[in-house]
Design a protein around this motif. Structure first.
Motif, PDB file in Angstrom:
ATOM      1  N   TYR A   1      13.641  31.082   0.172  1.00  0.00           N
ATOM      2  CA  TYR A   1      13.668  30.018   1.176  1.00  0.00           C
ATOM      3  C   TYR A   1      14.729  28.975   0.851  1.00  0.00           C
ATOM      4  O   TYR A   1      15.380  28.427   1.756  1.00  0.00           O
ATOM      5  CB  TYR A   1      12.292  29.370   1.301  1.00  0.00           C
ATOM      6  N   GLY A   2      14.914  28.694  -0.426  1.00  0.00           N
ATOM      7  CA  GLY A   2      15.978  27.768  -0.805  1.00  0.00           C
ATOM      8  C   GLY A   2      17.355  28.307  -0.427  1.00  0.00           C
ATOM      9  O   GLY A   2      18.209  27.570   0.083  1.00  0.00           O
ATOM     10  N   ALA A   3      17.565  29.602  -0.660  1.00  0.00           N
ATOM     11  CA  ALA A   3      18.835  30.223  -0.278  1.00  0.00           C
ATOM     12  C   ALA A   3      19.028  30.200   1.228  1.00  0.00           C
ATOM     13  O   ALA A   3      20.144  29.990   1.725  1.00  0.00           O
ATOM     14  CB  ALA A   3      18.887  31.654  -0.802  1.00  0.00           C
ATOM     15  N   ALA A   4      17.939  30.402   1.969  1.00  0.00           N
ATOM     16  CA  ALA A   4      18.028  30.386   3.435  1.00  0.00           C
ATOM     17  C   ALA A   4      18.427  29.006   3.951  1.00  0.00           C
ATOM     18  O   ALA A   4      19.193  28.884   4.918  1.00  0.00           O
ATOM     19  CB  ALA A   4      16.696  30.811   4.035  1.00  0.00           C
ATOM     20  N   VAL A   5      17.922  27.953   3.297  1.00  0.00           N
ATOM     21  CA  VAL A   5      18.309  26.588   3.677  1.00  0.00           C
ATOM     22  C   VAL A   5      19.807  26.378   3.439  1.00  0.00           C
ATOM     23  O   VAL A   5      20.503  25.773   4.277  1.00  0.00           O
ATOM     24  CB  VAL A   5      17.477  25.560   2.879  1.00  0.00           C
ATOM     25  N   LEU A   6      20.320  26.889   2.340  1.00  0.00           N
ATOM     26  CA  LEU A   6      21.757  26.760   2.060  1.00  0.00           C
ATOM     27  C   LEU A   6      22.591  27.540   3.070  1.00  0.00           C
ATOM     28  O   LEU A   6      23.660  27.079   3.502  1.00  0.00           O
ATOM     29  CB  LEU A   6      22.058  27.256   0.647  1.00  0.00           C
ATOM     30  N   VAL A   7      22.111  28.723   3.468  1.00  0.00           N
ATOM     31  CA  VAL A   7      22.822  29.504   4.486  1.00  0.00           C
ATOM     32  C   VAL A   7      22.862  28.733   5.800  1.00  0.00           C
ATOM     33  O   VAL A   7      23.892  28.680   6.484  1.00  0.00           O
ATOM     34  CB  VAL A   7      22.147  30.872   4.687  1.00  0.00           C
ATOM     35  N   GLY A   8      21.742  28.124   6.153  1.00  0.00           N
ATOM     36  CA  GLY A   8      21.714  27.323   7.378  1.00  0.00           C
ATOM     37  C   GLY A   8      22.647  26.134   7.307  1.00  0.00           C
ATOM     38  O   GLY A   8      23.317  25.793   8.294  1.00  0.00           O
ATOM     39  N   ALA A   9      22.707  25.495   6.142  1.00  0.00           N
ATOM     40  CA  ALA A   9      23.576  24.320   5.993  1.00  0.00           C
ATOM     41  C   ALA A   9      25.043  24.692   6.116  1.00  0.00           C
ATOM     42  O   ALA A   9      25.884  23.852   6.494  1.00  0.00           O
ATOM     43  CB  ALA A   9      23.315  23.658   4.643  1.00  0.00           C
ATOM     44  N   SER A  10      25.400  25.929   5.810  1.00  0.00           N
ATOM     45  CA  SER A  10      26.796  26.365   5.882  1.00  0.00           C
ATOM     46  C   SER A  10      27.229  26.770   7.288  1.00  0.00           C
ATOM     47  O   SER A  10      28.418  27.039   7.519  1.00  0.00           O
ATOM     48  CB  SER A  10      27.022  27.545   4.929  1.00  0.00           C
ATOM     49  N   SER A  11      26.292  26.823   8.230  1.00  0.00           N
ATOM     50  CA  SER A  11      26.621  27.246   9.592  1.00  0.00           C
ATOM     51  C   SER A  11      27.450  26.184  10.306  1.00  0.00           C
ATOM     52  O   SER A  11      27.258  24.980  10.107  1.00  0.00           O
ATOM     53  CB  SER A  11      25.336  27.514  10.377  1.00  0.00           C
ATOM     54  N   SER A  12      28.360  26.649  11.148  1.00  0.00           N
ATOM     55  CA  SER A  12      29.199  25.715  11.920  1.00  0.00           C
ATOM     56  C   SER A  12      28.561  25.351  13.264  1.00  0.00           C
ATOM     57  O   SER A  12      29.096  24.515  13.988  1.00  0.00           O
ATOM     58  CB  SER A  12      30.584  26.340  12.152  1.00  0.00           C
ATOM     59  N   PHE A  13      27.413  25.985  13.589  1.00  0.00           N
ATOM     60  CA  PHE A  13      26.719  25.687  14.842  1.00  0.00           C
ATOM     61  C   PHE A  13      25.559  24.734  14.571  1.00  0.00           C
ATOM     62  O   PHE A  13      24.710  25.010  13.709  1.00  0.00           O
ATOM     63  CB  PHE A  13      26.196  26.976  15.489  1.00  0.00           C
ATOM     64  N   LEU A  14      25.514  23.631  15.291  1.00  0.00           N
ATOM     65  CA  LEU A  14      24.506  22.603  15.038  1.00  0.00           C
ATOM     66  C   LEU A  14      23.088  23.130  15.227  1.00  0.00           C
ATOM     67  O   LEU A  14      22.212  22.878  14.388  1.00  0.00           O
ATOM     68  CB  LEU A  14      24.743  21.400  15.965  1.00  0.00           C
ATOM     69  N   LEU A  15      22.852  23.860  16.318  1.00  0.00           N
ATOM     70  CA  LEU A  15      21.507  24.387  16.566  1.00  0.00           C
ATOM     71  C   LEU A  15      21.088  25.343  15.459  1.00  0.00           C
ATOM     72  O   LEU A  15      19.954  25.292  14.961  1.00  0.00           O
ATOM     73  CB  LEU A  15      21.459  25.094  17.923  1.00  0.00           C
ATOM     74  N   SER A  16      22.000  26.207  15.081  1.00  0.00           N
ATOM     75  CA  SER A  16      21.722  27.148  14.001  1.00  0.00           C
ATOM     76  C   SER A  16      21.403  26.403  12.708  1.00  0.00           C
ATOM     77  O   SER A  16      20.458  26.755  11.980  1.00  0.00           O
ATOM     78  CB  SER A  16      22.920  28.080  13.783  1.00  0.00           C
ATOM     79  N   LYS A  17      22.191  25.372  12.417  1.00  0.00           N
ATOM     80  CA  LYS A  17      21.989  24.588  11.199  1.00  0.00           C
ATOM     81  C   LYS A  17      20.605  23.941  11.183  1.00  0.00           C
ATOM     82  O   LYS A  17      19.854  24.049  10.198  1.00  0.00           O
ATOM     83  CB  LYS A  17      23.087  23.523  11.119  1.00  0.00           C
TER      84      LYS A  17
END
Length: 397
Positions: A330-346
Motif C-alpha cells: 500500500y505504501g508503494a501504491a501511494v508513491l505510484v499515485g503521487a508520481s501520476s501526472s493526472f490529478l484525478l489519478s493522483k
C-alpha cells in the motif's frame, strides 16, 4: 450423513448433552422418543428431552465456518444404536437437488470464485482506451472468457479438496467431501469435468493467451495439491506462495488482458503501466493471502506433516509478516499515485490506498490469533481488500 457434534464430559444418562460446534444451526430435530432443544448460543449444550411422538432418528447439525481448533467431529449414535439423519431427508427430488446445490456452492469456495471473476473482468477493461471501444460486441466478447475462468477455478478447489479430504476432516469438517455430503467419486468427477471443459472452452475461443493461461492454471493447481512425485507444493512454504502468486496474482490478469487487447480490440499486445502495477500489487497481496490462509489450518497441517510457514514459525510471526507485506504494498501504491501526472489519478490512488492501509491496521490490531473465528474473519477481510483493489487499479495512469 455425518453430523458435527461433540459429547460433553461428565454427563450421565438418561439425559444426553451434546456440545455444539461454533456456528451450528439447529433444525427441527426429532429422534426416537427424544427431541434436541437449544439451551444457549455459542458453544452451548443441547439437551435431549422426552418427545412422545413416534419418529425416526433424524438428527443432523449443519455447520458453517470457521471452527475452533478444539472442536471435534464425531458421529453420534443414539441410545437405540441408530445413527442420526436429517429431518428433511425425505428423498424428494426437490430436497435432494437443493441439498446438492448448497453443497456445490460451498464446494467451489464462492468468495474465491467471486474474486477471480472480479479480477478478470477488471483487468479485461484495462486495455480500453476510449468509450468507442465499449461496444455490444466487446461486452459479449468480455463474457465468453468467464466460462473457462470459472471452470478452471472449480478445478483448482476441487483437486485441492480431493487431495486433502483427510486433512479437511480436522481443519474444515463442514466441507462437502470431508462431511460426506459429496462422495469421493463425486469430487473426482467434478475435478475431471471442470478440467476438460475449461480447456475445451478456451480452445473454442481460439485465443492463444487464454489457452496458455488455462493450461498454466491446471498445471499449477495440480502441482499445488496432488500427492504425486515432485508435486504437492503446498507442503513447501515457498512453492505454496509461488502457486498463490500465479493463481491469484497473475493468471486471472495477464492472459485475459492480452486476450482483450489483441483478440477483441485488435491492438498489438503490449505491457502497460496499469497492468504492471496490478500484477505487482496483486502478487504481494496473493502471498499475504497464502500466508493468512494457513493460520487457521495449523493443527491439521502439523498432524499430517505439512510444513507451512505457520507451522514452522508460528502464527504470530506469519500474521505480522503478512500485515507488513501488505503495508509495504500500500505504501508503494501511494508513491505510484503521487508520481501520476493526472490529478484525478493522483488523488484517488493516494487517498484510496491510504484509507485501505488504515483499515488494514485497525483490523490487524483486533485479531485474536488463538481464535480461529477471528483469524478467518481477518482472512475474509483480506479478500475484501483484494476486491477493492480492482476498482483502484483503473485510476493508475
Amino acid at each position: 450423513m455425518k453430523k458435527f457434534l461433540r459429547l460433553a464430559t461428565g454427563v450421565h444418562a438418561p439425559d444426553i448433552y451434546l456440545l455444539t460446534l461454533l456456528g451450528s444451526k439447529l433444525l427441527s430435530i426429532p429422534s426416537h422418543n427424544r427431541v434436541i432443544a437449544l439451551l444457549g448460543e455459542r458453544k452451548s449444550c443441547f439437551k435431549c428431552l422426552p418427545f412422545q411422538a413416534s419418529l425416526q432418528n433424524t438428527i443432523l447439525m449443519y455447520n458453517t465456518p470457521p471452527f475452533n481448533n478444539n472442536d471435534c467431529v464425531t458421529v453420534v449414535t443414539l441410545q437405540d444404536g441408530h445413527a442420526s439423519k436429517s429431518e428433511d431427508e425425505d428423498g424428494s427430488p426437490k430436497n435432494v437437488f437443493l441439498k446438492n446445490l448448497n453443497a456445490l456452492y460451498r464446494f467451489i469456495y464462492p468468495y474465491a470464485c467471486f474474486g477471480v471473476l472480479i479480477a478478470t473482468t477488471s483487468n479485461s477493461l484495462l486495455p480500453v482506451e476510449k468509450l468507442a471501444d465499449l461496444t455490444p460486441t466487446f461486452f459479449i466478447g468480455l463474457l465468453k472468457p468467464l466460462v473457462p475462468l470459472v471452470l478452471m477455478h472449480i478445478y483448482g478447489v476441487a483437486v485441492n479438496q480431493v487431495a486433502d479430504v483427510e486433512i479437511d476432516k480436522v481443519n474444515k469438517p463442514y466441507m462437502p467431501l470431508a462431511s460426506g455430503e459429496f462422495s469421493m467419486e463425486t469430487g473426482i468427477a467434478i475435478t475431471w469435468i471442470s478440467a476438460l471443459m475449461s480447456l475445451a472452452s478456451a480452445i473454442m475461443l481460439q485465443s492463444p493467451p487464454l489457452v496458455l493461461g488455462v493450461i498454466a492454471w491446471l498445471f499449477i493447481s495440480t502441482a499445488y495439491s496432488a500427492q504425486l512425485p515432485f508435486l504437492r507444493w503446498k507442503g513447501n512454504s515457498f512453492l505454496a506462495a509461488v502457486c498463490m502468486v500465479f493463481m491469484c496474482g497473475l493468471l486471472p490478469q495477464v492472459p485475459f488482458f492480452f486476450h482483450v487487447q489483441k483478440y477483441l480490440l485488435g491492438r498489438p499486445m503490449e505491457i502497460t503501466k496499469p497492468l504492471m502495477f496490478a500484477s505487482a500489487f496483486m502478487t504481494c497481496l496473493s502471498v499475504a493471502i497464502a500466508f493468512v490462509k494457513d493460520l487457521h489450518d495449523v493443527e491439521g497441517d502439523r498432524e499430517h506433516g505439512i510444513q507451512t510457514l505457520s507451522v514452522m514459525l508460528g502464527k504470530e510471526k506469519v500474521f505480522w509478516l503478512s500485515v507488513y507485506m501488505l503495508s509495504t504494498a500500500y505504501g508503494a501504491a501511494v508513491l505510484v499515485g503521487a508520481s501520476s501526472s493526472f490529478l484525478l489519478s493522483k488523488l484517488v490512488t493516494i487517498i484510496g490506498h491510504a484509507t485501505l492501509l488504515l483499515f488494514l491496521w485497525h483490523r490487524a490490531r483486533n485479531v485474536d490469533l488463538s481464535n480461529n473465528e477471528s483469524i478467518f474473519s481477518f482472512y475474509m477481510f483480506i479478500w475484501q481488500l483484494y476486491y477493492a483493489e480492482y476498482l483502484l487499479i483503473h485510476f493508475v495512469r
